[in-house]
Design a protein around this motif. Structure first.
Motif, PDB file in Angstrom:
ATOM      1  N   VAL A   1      11.160  14.148 -43.278  1.00 44.11           N
ATOM      2  CA  VAL A   1       9.706  14.398 -41.580  1.00 44.11           C
ATOM      3  C   VAL A   1      11.049  14.981 -41.245  1.00 44.11           C
ATOM      4  O   VAL A   1      11.272  14.718 -40.540  1.00 44.11           O
ATOM      5  CB  VAL A   1       9.859  12.590 -42.054  1.00 44.11           C
ATOM      6  N   SER A   2       9.817  15.716 -40.794  1.00 42.73           N
ATOM      7  CA  SER A   2      10.240  16.482 -39.550  1.00 42.73           C
ATOM      8  C   SER A   2       9.286  16.487 -37.947  1.00 42.73           C
ATOM      9  O   SER A   2       8.701  15.787 -38.309  1.00 42.73           O
ATOM     10  CB  SER A   2       9.434  18.069 -39.878  1.00 42.73           C
ATOM     11  N   LEU A   3      10.545  16.925 -37.335  1.00 45.86           N
ATOM     12  CA  LEU A   3      10.499  16.192 -35.714  1.00 45.86           C
ATOM     13  C   LEU A   3      10.061  17.984 -34.901  1.00 45.86           C
ATOM     14  O   LEU A   3      10.635  18.826 -34.951  1.00 45.86           O
ATOM     15  CB  LEU A   3      10.986  14.801 -35.418  1.00 45.86           C
ATOM     16  N   THR A   4       9.022  17.726 -34.376  1.00 44.15           N
ATOM     17  CA  THR A   4       8.864  19.006 -33.073  1.00 44.15           C
ATOM     18  C   THR A   4      10.155  18.728 -31.703  1.00 44.15           C
ATOM     19  O   THR A   4      10.478  17.260 -31.173  1.00 44.15           O
ATOM     20  CB  THR A   4       7.501  18.987 -32.357  1.00 44.15           C
ATOM     21  N   GLY A   5      10.381  19.869 -31.591  1.00 43.15           N
ATOM     22  CA  GLY A   5      11.268  19.951 -30.709  1.00 43.15           C
ATOM     23  C   GLY A   5      10.804  20.440 -29.427  1.00 43.15           C
ATOM     24  O   GLY A   5      11.295  21.277 -28.406  1.00 43.15           O
ATOM     25  N   SER A   6       9.485  20.933 -29.260  1.00 42.01           N
ATOM     26  CA  SER A   6       8.353  21.418 -28.661  1.00 42.01           C
ATOM     27  C   SER A   6       8.967  20.677 -26.887  1.00 42.01           C
ATOM     28  O   SER A   6       9.123  19.647 -26.449  1.00 42.01           O
ATOM     29  CB  SER A   6       7.117  20.902 -28.880  1.00 42.01           C
ATOM     30  N   ALA A   7       8.123  21.869 -25.834  1.00 41.76           N
ATOM     31  CA  ALA A   7       7.980  21.697 -24.225  1.00 41.76           C
ATOM     32  C   ALA A   7       7.072  20.065 -24.177  1.00 41.76           C
ATOM     33  O   ALA A   7       7.519  19.566 -23.625  1.00 41.76           O
ATOM     34  CB  ALA A   7       8.128  23.213 -23.068  1.00 41.76           C
ATOM     35  N   GLU A   8       6.495  20.309 -24.687  1.00 35.62           N
ATOM     36  CA  GLU A   8       5.719  19.179 -24.427  1.00 35.62           C
ATOM     37  C   GLU A   8       5.676  17.722 -25.315  1.00 35.62           C
ATOM     38  O   GLU A   8       5.823  16.748 -24.183  1.00 35.62           O
ATOM     39  CB  GLU A   8       4.141  19.374 -25.527  1.00 35.62           C
ATOM     40  N   GLN A   9       6.303  17.648 -26.133  1.00 34.32           N
ATOM     41  CA  GLN A   9       7.178  16.540 -26.538  1.00 34.32           C
ATOM     42  C   GLN A   9       8.360  15.878 -25.727  1.00 34.32           C
ATOM     43  O   GLN A   9       8.423  14.649 -25.518  1.00 34.32           O
ATOM     44  CB  GLN A   9       7.817  16.597 -27.975  1.00 34.32           C
ATOM     45  N   THR A  10       9.450  16.737 -25.108  1.00 30.56           N
ATOM     46  CA  THR A  10      10.228  16.659 -24.231  1.00 30.56           C
ATOM     47  C   THR A  10       9.464  15.884 -22.705  1.00 30.56           C
ATOM     48  O   THR A  10      10.171  14.949 -22.786  1.00 30.56           O
ATOM     49  CB  THR A  10      10.928  17.884 -23.632  1.00 30.56           C
ATOM     50  N   LYS A  11       8.218  16.851 -22.142  1.00 30.39           N
ATOM     51  CA  LYS A  11       7.868  15.694 -21.521  1.00 30.39           C
ATOM     52  C   LYS A  11       7.496  14.985 -21.429  1.00 30.39           C
ATOM     53  O   LYS A  11       7.362  13.570 -20.866  1.00 30.39           O
ATOM     54  CB  LYS A  11       6.618  17.047 -21.180  1.00 30.39           C
ATOM     55  N   LEU A  12       6.592  14.579 -22.763  1.00 30.62           N
ATOM     56  CA  LEU A  12       6.200  12.786 -22.934  1.00 30.62           C
ATOM     57  C   LEU A  12       7.750  12.085 -23.114  1.00 30.62           C
ATOM     58  O   LEU A  12       7.560  10.826 -22.334  1.00 30.62           O
ATOM     59  CB  LEU A  12       5.861  12.561 -24.595  1.00 30.62           C
ATOM     60  N   VAL A  13       9.047  12.760 -23.917  1.00 33.49           N
ATOM     61  CA  VAL A  13      10.155  11.386 -23.417  1.00 33.49           C
ATOM     62  C   VAL A  13      10.480  11.721 -21.926  1.00 33.49           C
ATOM     63  O   VAL A  13      10.669  10.102 -21.757  1.00 33.49           O
ATOM     64  CB  VAL A  13      10.883  12.214 -24.475  1.00 33.49           C
ATOM     65  N   HIS A  14      10.446  12.423 -21.203  1.00 39.01           N
ATOM     66  CA  HIS A  14      10.627  12.217 -19.809  1.00 39.01           C
ATOM     67  C   HIS A  14       9.477  11.199 -19.185  1.00 39.01           C
ATOM     68  O   HIS A  14      10.131  10.529 -17.902  1.00 39.01           O
ATOM     69  CB  HIS A  14      10.952  13.319 -19.245  1.00 39.01           C
ATOM     70  N   LYS A  15       8.884  11.399 -19.319  1.00 40.06           N
ATOM     71  CA  LYS A  15       7.553  10.135 -18.622  1.00 40.06           C
ATOM     72  C   LYS A  15       7.514   9.243 -19.089  1.00 40.06           C
ATOM     73  O   LYS A  15       7.705   8.534 -18.188  1.00 40.06           O
ATOM     74  CB  LYS A  15       6.117  11.146 -19.962  1.00 40.06           C
ATOM     75  N   LEU A  16       7.998   8.954 -20.558  1.00 40.18           N
ATOM     76  CA  LEU A  16       8.686   7.896 -21.308  1.00 40.18           C
ATOM     77  C   LEU A  16       9.265   7.339 -20.028  1.00 40.18           C
ATOM     78  O   LEU A  16       9.838   6.127 -19.770  1.00 40.18           O
ATOM     79  CB  LEU A  16       8.966   7.378 -22.636  1.00 40.18           C
ATOM     80  N   ILE A  17      10.883   8.206 -19.953  1.00 40.04           N
ATOM     81  CA  ILE A  17      12.227   7.518 -19.314  1.00 40.04           C
ATOM     82  C   ILE A  17      11.809   7.406 -18.109  1.00 40.04           C
ATOM     83  O   ILE A  17      12.248   6.441 -17.286  1.00 40.04           O
ATOM     84  CB  ILE A  17      12.941   8.496 -19.779  1.00 40.04           C
ATOM     85  N   ALA A  18      10.870   7.822 -17.186  1.00 39.07           N
ATOM     86  CA  ALA A  18      10.772   7.805 -15.887  1.00 39.07           C
ATOM     87  C   ALA A  18       9.980   6.135 -15.637  1.00 39.07           C
ATOM     88  O   ALA A  18       9.934   5.725 -14.596  1.00 39.07           O
ATOM     89  CB  ALA A  18       9.926   8.951 -15.502  1.00 39.07           C
ATOM     90  N   GLN A  19       9.293   5.948 -16.299  1.00 37.22           N
ATOM     91  CA  GLN A  19       8.510   5.562 -15.955  1.00 37.22           C
ATOM     92  C   GLN A  19       8.811   3.598 -16.549  1.00 37.22           C
ATOM     93  O   GLN A  19       8.391   2.567 -15.877  1.00 37.22           O
ATOM     94  CB  GLN A  19       7.392   5.011 -17.195  1.00 37.22           C
ATOM     95  N   LYS A  20       9.437   4.190 -17.788  1.00 32.25           N
ATOM     96  CA  LYS A  20      10.728   3.104 -18.149  1.00 32.25           C
ATOM     97  C   LYS A  20      11.698   2.687 -16.098  1.00 32.25           C
ATOM     98  O   LYS A  20      12.385   0.933 -15.940  1.00 32.25           O
ATOM     99  CB  LYS A  20      11.761   2.801 -18.911  1.00 32.25           C
ATOM    100  N   ALA A  21      12.442   3.289 -15.804  1.00 29.61           N
ATOM    101  CA  ALA A  21      13.168   4.069 -14.704  1.00 29.61           C
ATOM    102  C   ALA A  21      12.298   3.053 -12.983  1.00 29.61           C
ATOM    103  O   ALA A  21      12.987   2.391 -12.879  1.00 29.61           O
ATOM    104  CB  ALA A  21      13.705   4.742 -14.471  1.00 29.61           C
TER     105      ALA A  21
END
Length: 463
Positions: A210-230
């Motif tokens: 299974v390959s995972l992407t390290g794109s800037a778009e994916q990073t933004k989605l992770v950042h958004k999730l962290i921010a929403q939790k906070a």
């Protein structure tokens, strides 16, 4: 001794005690039945839900963002621990791209009895662990740090190859010569792990990748999730019902002797894979196909209370099971068949092609980062991964000067995994062909009473 001395008819009374005793197997069955009833009560009716797969994806999406297929593959791998040959699955990507997050996203839905977690610092302790590995998935966070030779490596290869741990060693004693000792921890056992590099040939052909992407778009989605939790905008998910459901399924499988689901349309699916995906072109597909079927069986097992049983009590998989599994398999098999080729590597190859078509001859990491709109550090990670895969070449690797990249091995091209609609059409075509054959059989005999009557083709055996 006291009982023997005080008893006049010891033999007769001992015989009565033995006859009245309850076997350990019966005690265990009663305990399992009680636990299964409790699990069913806690599962909240999930086993009967027609939206089980859809709801699973919804809950996954609350904790895991972007493409869900890595998290879904983690779930399917853990579910396959209840089958005869569990899936072996490797998550491949650069550091900090969410490999462990993907594994955790599936693990949250299962009780601890479904897996055994091992760390790189306990190579031998995992061999001598007293824990049972039967019908479990071994979860290792970093496969890179596991020894590549010696006893731990041999033991892990045994798990990957034979679905059980086999370890040969020598025991020495002060009063005799050394003796060979074989330790066997019964399976079936599967492996789920992660790595930043490529696998060796022996491991690669036995694992879905299974390959995972390290794109800037994916990073933004992770950042958004962290921010929403906070910000308190993400409600913590309670996985108790799914954990209970999956415990019930495991106990049901144990009670039924780990009966294996059947896939009536398996032959039609295989023919589609030959025609559409060129599945037979690579020798490794002989092993991959078995794991593909296991994934479909795992989805069928997930819907155990919604599927019919055949005369032998086996779950009968429906095409819908393939439809759900194909959401994951299309990505996974593409990566696996292309020996770990990730979306990042494909993006780099396409970028080099485009830059070369524009007349650029010396292509650096900076050029690639600018063309793909990613950071230079990210481009460096992607390039390292692609070079290791052989799909791009660092032309200046020997000179020690700035990196310049060229195309390497050609990327294998293949169509997408067969869709559910294509499978259903192929099944329907098979039904029509068999209907014609049955009619021809009747006509050739003139009267079915005077010859051997051919049973009509049915997709699903009678329950």
């Amino acid at each position: 001794n006291d009982y023997y001395l005080s008893c006049d008819n010891f033999r007769e009374e001992l015989k009565i005690l033995i006859e009245e005793a309850v076997s350990f197997a019966d005690l265990q069955s009663a305990e399992d039945a009680k636990e299964q009833d409790e699990a069913l009560a806690k599962s909240g009716g999930l086993l009967d839900s027609q939206f089980l797969w859809k709801n699973l994806k919804y809950y996954m999406g609350q904790e895991y963002v972007g493409d869900l297929y890595p998290a879904q593959m983690s779930y399917i791998t853990l579910m396959s621990g209840n089958l005869a040959t569990p899936v072996n699955c490797m998550f491949i990507a650069a550091s900090s791209t969410g490999k462990n997050a993907a594994m955790d996203a599936g693990k949250r839905f299962f009780p601890p009895t479904a897996y055994e977690e091992i760390s790189a610092g306990s190579e031998r302790s995992f061999i001598y662990s007293k824990a049972s590995f039967e019908h479990k998935i071994l979860i290792m966070s970093e496969f890179d740090s596991w020894p590549t030779d010696g006893a731990p490596a041999a033991a892990m290869r045994a798990v990957i190859t034979d679905s059980e741990l086999i370890y040969d060693t020598v025991i020495t004693s002060s009063d005799g010569p050394p003796e060979q000792f074989r330790l066997i921890k019964k399976g079936p056992t599967g492996l789920m792990s992660s790595t930043t590099g490529s696998l060796n040939q022996q491991e690669s052909t036995r694992m879905l990748q299974v390959s995972l992407t390290g794109s800037a778009e994916q990073t933004k989605l992770v950042h958004k999730l962290i921010a929403q939790k906070a910000a308190g905008k993400r409600t913590p998910i309670d996985y108790a019902e799914y954990v209970a459901m999956n415990r019930w399924i495991a106990l049901e499988q144990k009670k039924n002797g780990y009966s294996e689901p059947i896939i009536p349309y398996a032959e039609k699916l295989t023919e589609l894979l030959w025609d559409k995906y060129g599945f037979a072109k690579q020798e490794r597909s002989r092993r991959d196909l078995d794991q593909v079927m296991t994934c479909i069986k795992a989805v069928a097992l997930m819907h155990i209370k919604q599927r019919e049983l055949d005369g032998e009590g086996r779950i009968i998989s429906t095409p819908d099971d393939y439809g759900m599994a194909s959401e994951v398999l299309g990505h996974v098999i593409e990566t696996t068949q292309e020996e770990g080729l990730s979306k990042n590597t494909r993006a780099l190859v396409n970028a080099i092609k485009e830059l070369e078509s524009e007349g650029m001859q010396q292509i650096s990491q900076t050029d690639l980062a600018k063309h793909l709109d990613i950071k230079k550090g990210t481009a460096s990670k992607w390039c390292k991964e692609a070079v290791e895969s052989g799909y791009i070449v660092n032309a200046d690797a020997q000179s020690g000067t700035a990196n310049e990249y060229q195309l390497g091995e050609a990327i294998p091209e293949g169509d997408s995994f067969p869709t559910l609609e294509e499978l259903e059409a192929a099944i329907q075509e098979g039904l029509s062909i068999n209907k014609i054959r049955n009619e021809q059989q009747v006509n050739s005999l003139g009267n079915t009473k005077t010859g051997v009557k051919q049973e009509p083709f049915t997709l699903f055996p009678k329950s």
